[in-house]
Scaffold this motif. Structure first.
Motif, mmCIF file in Angstrom:
data_model
loop_
_atom_site.group_PDB
_atom_site.id
_atom_site.type_symbol
_atom_site.label_atom_id
_atom_site.label_comp_id
_atom_site.label_asym_id
_atom_site.label_seq_id
_atom_site.Cartn_x
_atom_site.Cartn_y
_atom_site.Cartn_z
ATOM 1 N N SER A 67 0.910 -0.990 -0.015
ATOM 2 C CA SER A 67 -0.208 0.291 -0.008
ATOM 3 C C SER A 67 0.985 1.228 -0.203
ATOM 4 N N VAL A 68 0.788 2.114 -0.888
ATOM 5 C CA VAL A 68 1.413 3.155 -0.865
ATOM 6 C C VAL A 68 0.429 4.370 -0.971
ATOM 7 N N SER A 69 0.819 5.525 -0.230
ATOM 8 C CA SER A 69 -0.023 6.910 -0.531
ATOM 9 C C SER A 69 0.833 7.855 -0.950
ATOM 10 N N SER A 70 0.255 8.758 -1.763
ATOM 11 C CA SER A 70 0.926 10.062 -2.201
ATOM 12 C C SER A 70 -0.087 11.108 -1.559
ATOM 13 N N TYR A 71 0.728 12.429 -1.449
ATOM 14 C CA TYR A 71 -0.032 13.424 -0.903
ATOM 15 C C TYR A 71 -0.481 14.295 -1.998
ATOM 16 N N GLY A 72 -1.643 13.893 -2.484
ATOM 17 C CA GLY A 72 -2.176 14.685 -3.705
ATOM 18 C C GLY A 72 -3.702 15.151 -3.085
ATOM 19 N N SER A 73 -4.248 15.993 -3.727
ATOM 20 C CA SER A 73 -5.437 16.440 -3.609
ATOM 21 C C SER A 73 -6.667 16.088 -4.201
ATOM 22 N N GLY A 74 -7.479 16.054 -3.783
ATOM 23 C CA GLY A 74 -8.705 15.327 -4.349
ATOM 24 C C GLY A 74 -8.673 14.023 -5.420
ATOM 25 N N ASN A 80 5.167 12.896 -4.558
ATOM 26 C CA ASN A 80 5.673 12.568 -3.337
ATOM 27 C C ASN A 80 4.879 11.232 -2.455
ATOM 28 N N ILE A 81 5.654 10.025 -2.623
ATOM 29 C CA ILE A 81 5.038 8.762 -2.301
ATOM 30 C C ILE A 81 5.781 8.233 -1.285
ATOM 31 N N HIS A 82 5.120 7.649 -0.473
ATOM 32 C CA HIS A 82 5.738 6.726 0.572
ATOM 33 C C HIS A 82 4.761 5.545 0.997
ATOM 34 N N VAL A 83 5.684 4.478 1.325
ATOM 35 C CA VAL A 83 5.373 2.965 1.448
ATOM 36 C C VAL A 83 4.167 3.175 2.903
ATOM 37 N N LEU A 97 4.783 -9.425 -10.720
ATOM 38 C CA LEU A 97 3.821 -8.845 -11.564
ATOM 39 C C LEU A 97 2.849 -7.892 -10.709
ATOM 40 N N ILE A 98 3.358 -6.508 -11.001
ATOM 41 C CA ILE A 98 2.643 -5.317 -10.059
ATOM 42 C C ILE A 98 1.164 -5.241 -10.801
ATOM 43 N N VAL A 99 0.066 -5.496 -9.790
ATOM 44 C CA VAL A 99 -1.174 -5.283 -10.260
ATOM 45 C C VAL A 99 -1.749 -4.060 -9.648
ATOM 46 N N GLU A 100 -2.298 -3.225 -10.610
ATOM 47 C CA GLU A 100 -2.656 -1.880 -10.195
ATOM 48 C C GLU A 100 -4.288 -1.507 -10.840
ATOM 49 N N ASP A 101 -4.848 -0.756 -10.179
ATOM 50 C CA ASP A 101 -6.142 -0.305 -10.816
ATOM 51 C C ASP A 101 -5.963 0.735 -11.895
ATOM 52 N N ILE A 102 -5.216 1.779 -11.752
ATOM 53 C CA ILE A 102 -5.007 2.770 -12.861
ATOM 54 C C ILE A 102 -3.957 3.261 -13.081
ATOM 55 N N LEU A 103 -3.419 3.384 -14.220
ATOM 56 C CA LEU A 103 -2.126 4.040 -14.376
ATOM 57 C C LEU A 103 -2.598 5.824 -14.985
ATOM 58 N N ASP A 104 -2.187 6.592 -14.127
ATOM 59 C CA ASP A 104 -2.532 8.069 -14.467
ATOM 60 C C ASP A 104 -1.315 8.907 -14.633
ATOM 61 N N SER A 105 -0.822 9.604 -13.702
ATOM 62 C CA SER A 105 0.181 10.218 -13.937
ATOM 63 C C SER A 105 1.393 9.740 -14.014
ATOM 64 N N ASN A 107 2.951 8.585 -11.450
ATOM 65 C CA ASN A 107 3.886 8.673 -10.094
ATOM 66 C C ASN A 107 4.110 7.396 -9.408
ATOM 67 N N THR A 108 2.870 7.038 -9.048
ATOM 68 C CA THR A 108 2.860 5.677 -8.258
ATOM 69 C C THR A 108 3.614 4.440 -8.701
ATOM 70 N N LEU A 109 3.339 4.187 -10.076
ATOM 71 C CA LEU A 109 3.958 3.083 -10.413
ATOM 72 C C LEU A 109 5.374 3.470 -11.097
ATOM 73 N N MET A 110 5.847 4.498 -11.276
ATOM 74 C CA MET A 110 7.327 4.655 -11.265
ATOM 75 C C MET A 110 7.943 4.729 -9.980
ATOM 76 N N PHE A 111 7.504 5.121 -8.848
ATOM 77 C CA PHE A 111 7.779 4.780 -7.763
ATOM 78 C C PHE A 111 8.080 3.289 -7.353
ATOM 79 N N LEU A 112 6.947 2.463 -7.545
ATOM 80 C CA LEU A 112 6.919 1.141 -7.319
ATOM 81 C C LEU A 112 7.918 0.337 -8.111
ATOM 82 N N LYS A 113 7.879 0.665 -9.446
ATOM 83 C CA LYS A 113 8.727 -0.192 -10.350
ATOM 84 C C LYS A 113 10.264 0.135 -9.620
#
Ligand code: IMP
Ligand code: MG
Length: 181
Positions: A67-74, A80-83, A97-105, A107-113
Motif C-alpha cells: 500500500s502506497v500513498s501520495s499526498y495529492g489533493s482530491g 511525493n509517495i511513501h510506503v 507482476l505489479i497489479v494496479e487499478d489505474i495508471l494515471d500520472s 507517479n505511483t507506478l514509477m515509484f513502485l517499479k
C-alpha cells in the motif's frame, strides 16, 4: 445503498470487466509458461481486479500486497509517495507482476517499479486495469492494459473517490459535482 446516484455514465459493466480479466489472464498464462509468478497487488484500488485476474492465471502464483500513498489533493496524485504497507515476502529473484487499478500520472507506478527493482526482483511487469495516458507525467507504460480510458474520473470495481464507491460492481464516471463541491 451503493450511491449509484452519483454516477453519470457506466463505463465498463460487470460482463466487460470479467471479459478483460479473462483476456489478460490468458495472455499472462501464455507469457509465463514455465515460470512462477509473484503477484503484488496495490492496495486498496486493485483489490477487486487482482482477485478476479488471479483466478484467470493458470500458473503457479504467490500473492503479496503493498500500500502506497501520495499526498495529492482530491482527484490527483503527487510525486511525493511513501510506503504505507510493505511486502511480507522476499522478492529477490522472483518474477513480479505489479497489479494496479489505474495508471494515471505514472507517479505511483514509477515509484513502485524502482522500489521493487531495488529489492532484486528478476523481472518486473506492470498490469493495469485502466490506463489514462493523457495525464502522464512520468515516462512509464504498462505491459498489460485492460482498457485505455479518457480523462474522466472513474470509480467502482475497487476504485474510489474519498474511499467510497469501491464496492460498486461496475466502473462508472463520477458526476463532477461530487468532487467539485
Ligand atoms: P498516478 O500515481 O497518478 O498514476 O495515480 C495512480 C493512483 O491514482 C491510482 O492507484 C488511483 O488510486 C488514483 N486514481 C487516478 N485516477 C483515478 C480515477 O479516475 N479514479 C479513481 N482513482 C484514480
Ligand atoms: Mg490506488
Amino acid at each position: 445503498m451503493r450511491m449509484d446516484k452519483d454516477i453519470c455514465k457506466v463505463m465498463f459493466n460487470e460482463v466487460e470487466l470479467q471479459g478483460v480479466c479473462k483476456r489478460l489472464g490468458e495472455q499472462i498464462t501464455k507469457d509465463y509458461e514455465g515460470k512462477d509468478v509473484l503477484i503484488v497487488g496495490i492496495l486498496n484500488g486493485a483489490i477487486v481486479f487482482v482477485t478476479d485476474l488471479m483466478r484467470q492465471i493458470d500458473r503457479q502464483i504467490n500473492i503479496d500486497f503493498m500500500s502506497v500513498s501520495s499526498y495529492g489533493s482530491g482527484t490527483t496524485s503527487s510525486g511525493n509517495i511513501h510506503v504505507a504497507k510493505d511486502l511480507n515476502s522476499d522478492i529477490a529473484g522472483r518474477n513480479v507482476l505489479i497489479v494496479e487499478d489505474i495508471l494515471d500520472s505514472g507517479n505511483t507506478l514509477m515509484f513502485l517499479k524502482n522500489y521493487l527493482m531495488a529489492k532484486g526482483a528478476a523481472s518486473i511487469t506492470i498490469v493495469t486495469l485502466l490506463d489514462k495516458p493523457s495525464r502522464r507525467e512520468k515516462a512509464i507504460t504498462a505491459d498489460y492494459i485492460g482498457f485505455v480510458v479518457p480523462d474522466e474520473f472513474v470509480v467502482g470495481y475497487g476504485l474510489d473517490y474519498a474511499q467510497q464507491y469501491r464496492n460498486m460492481p461496475y466502473i462508472g464516471v463520477l458526476k463532477p459535482e461530487v468532487y467539485s463541491k
